[in-house]
Design an enzyme around this catalytic site. Sequence first.
Site, PDB file in Angstrom:
ATOM      1  N   ARG A  34      72.251 -19.729  48.600  1.00 35.06           N
ATOM      2  CA  ARG A  34      72.107 -18.808  49.184  1.00 35.06           C
ATOM      3  C   ARG A  34      74.315 -17.929  49.104  1.00 35.06           C
ATOM      4  O   ARG A  34      73.975 -18.122  49.320  1.00 35.06           O
ATOM      5  CB  ARG A  34      72.088 -19.714  50.977  1.00 35.06           C
ATOM      6  N   CYS A  35      73.901 -17.321  47.959  1.00 33.82           N
ATOM      7  CA  CYS A  35      75.219 -17.290  47.602  1.00 33.82           C
ATOM      8  C   CYS A  35      75.904 -15.408  46.929  1.00 33.82           C
ATOM      9  O   CYS A  35      74.192 -15.279  46.451  1.00 33.82           O
ATOM     10  CB  CYS A  35      76.009 -17.845  46.092  1.00 33.82           C
ATOM     11  N   GLY A  36      76.527 -15.028  46.904  1.00 34.08           N
ATOM     12  CA  GLY A  36      76.226 -13.322  46.705  1.00 34.08           C
ATOM     13  C   GLY A  36      75.977 -13.387  46.087  1.00 34.08           C
ATOM     14  O   GLY A  36      75.755 -12.362  45.132  1.00 34.08           O
TER      15      GLY A  36
END
Length: 164
Positions: A34-36
């Site tokens: 769930r990271c950029g």
Amino acid sequence: MNLYDFEVDTIDGETIRLDSYRGKVLLIVNVASRCGFTPQYDGLEALYRRHRDAGLVILGFPCNQFGGQEPGSEAEIRQFCASRYEVSFPLFAKIEVNGDHAHPLYAYLKSMQKGLLGSEAIKWNFTKFLVDRNGEVVRRYAPTASPESIEPDLLPLLAAGKGG
């Protein structure tokens, strides 16, 4: 101690020694779902598929230390990576990369290749370490470094093993 002395747990719960990757070029990455930077899974997988036959292995270590961006279980992480990004490179159990509970492998990697201004701390997910066929940690890359940008450094290391 060298890189090949470390034991790690696979995402399926099996303990292995990194010695099983002796003679390979490794790209070790702390990953998160769930990271950029999560879309880098596409580039990592493409890099792996292009160069695995020449000896590249990408090792993905999920980490939830940065903004809670990897909250899932190992089964959820494996499912996400397979269904969303078709990841086929090895994934490992969730670890910590900083602090008192940092995995010994990451303590070692950080001591071998320091970050910006000599800092050892991992700044965010998708920090990458490039390791040559002899187990030497040759370079550290910031999370912003795309997998494609690493390829020019990777190619000579892969070529060094041809015909050997």
